[in-house]
Scaffold this motif. Sequence first.
Motif, PDB file in Angstrom:
ATOM      1  N   GLY A 329       0.819  -1.211   0.000  1.00 23.87           N
ATOM      2  CA  GLY A 329       0.000   0.000   0.000  1.00 23.87           C
ATOM      3  C   GLY A 329       0.849   1.255   0.000  1.00 23.87           C
ATOM      4  N   ASN A 330       1.963   1.204   0.737  1.00 24.49           N
ATOM      5  CA  ASN A 330       2.897   2.329   0.794  1.00 24.49           C
ATOM      6  C   ASN A 330       3.403   2.663  -0.601  1.00 24.49           C
ATOM      7  OD1 ASN A 330       5.301   3.859   1.013  1.00 24.49           O
ATOM      8  ND2 ASN A 330       5.705   3.094   3.066  1.00 24.49           N
ATOM      9  N   VAL A 354       0.112   6.185   4.560  1.00 24.31           N
ATOM     10  CA  VAL A 354      -0.784   5.070   4.220  1.00 24.31           C
ATOM     11  C   VAL A 354      -0.289   3.767   4.860  1.00 24.31           C
ATOM     12  CG1 VAL A 354      -1.594   3.600   2.336  1.00 24.31           C
ATOM     13  CG2 VAL A 354      -1.658   6.097   2.098  1.00 24.31           C
ATOM     14  N   TRP A 358      -2.284   1.764   7.861  1.00 21.81           N
ATOM     15  CA  TRP A 358      -2.640   0.367   7.588  1.00 21.81           C
ATOM     16  C   TRP A 358      -2.054  -0.558   8.646  1.00 21.81           C
ATOM     17  CZ3 TRP A 358      -5.525  -2.718   4.379  1.00 21.81           C
ATOM     18  CH2 TRP A 358      -5.193  -4.063   4.342  1.00 21.81           C
TER      19      TRP A 358
END
Length: 372
Positions: A329-330, A354, A358
């Motif tokens: 996601g990063n 992010v 998460w």
Amino acid sequence: MNQPLIEIRPADLVPELSVVIPTFNERGNIAPLVERLAAALEGLAWEAIFVDDDSPDRTIDAVHEIGARDGRVRAILRVGRRGLAGACIEGMLSASAPVVAVIDADLQHDEKALPLMLDAIRAGADLVVGTRYAGGGEASSFSAARGAMSRFATGLSKRLFRIRTSDPMSGFFMLRREVVEKAAPRLQTQGFKILLDILLTAGPDLRVGEVPYAFGTRQHGESKLDNQVMLDFAGLLLSRATGGLVSVRFLVFGLVGVFGLFVHLLTLRLTLGTGADFVVAQSAATIVAMTFNFFVNNFLTYRDRRLAGWSMLPGLVKFYAVCGVGAVGNVGAASWVFHETATWWAAGVAGSIVGAVWNYLLSASLVWKSKA
């Protein structure tokens, strides 16, 4: 049909004051504290509520033993959760009296100040602080480090929030029960500085009084204050400054992540120094950093849900999985921001945020699930 009988207690048995005492490994202090309270509050209707975080030394047994002989003493046993602030909140909300005091079990707070504090409540105050820093107060028993930490935190909180008391860090205070009932939904259950949280939550209309006292020396047990106190304090200030957007726990989690980044870079440099391929070195550094983050978070961030023994192994595996997905996601968020803005630092920050959010959310729900 017969109605169930309801026992009505005589007016002189209904407590005017409930004294809440959070405990953890305080067994040796229970009997002396009850004796001191009985002497200080002679002539008053009172009750003592000991809130114990499942102490390994079985503090709760000492409370039950006294409570079996003295109906003014009762106990709340909290299993699977820890935290001074949370214990104080639960104790205050369970109080029978309209006025509630919080005092430590370590015999360092002067119980003889309680009648004076109650007089101030009767005179119209909503909350009365037992202060070490007003005229007649004293904190000479502090170590140099703890004294400096207390003075710094006191000064900072007063400057940032214009707190109207000389000792917002005090753990010794009294208030009307209705005040804490109103504030309870917005109070932080993590950390140590419950008084400061109440002052910030209740707002400027709160009528605050002070009673000076001399802070004593611990007799038995161990201090609840450790190196996380300043982290908890910083987290509380940030939480209040952001209107509750950032929690105390998230701040500690984020700080652990920052230290984890240094561990990652150090490991990467050392591994590359051995002649290893970059991919191998990066993979090793990632695993080392995630392992570091897991153990430090287990010790600090989630100490009220701390994993122990063999339960740490599946927890570590889950943490690896959570962080692995967070890394994806990063990278995805960073790539999107860089494509839209062509600004590398903005992309890096966006990706880090992010990933951190998460990891925090998934860790809380999958790795360190609440035991309550």
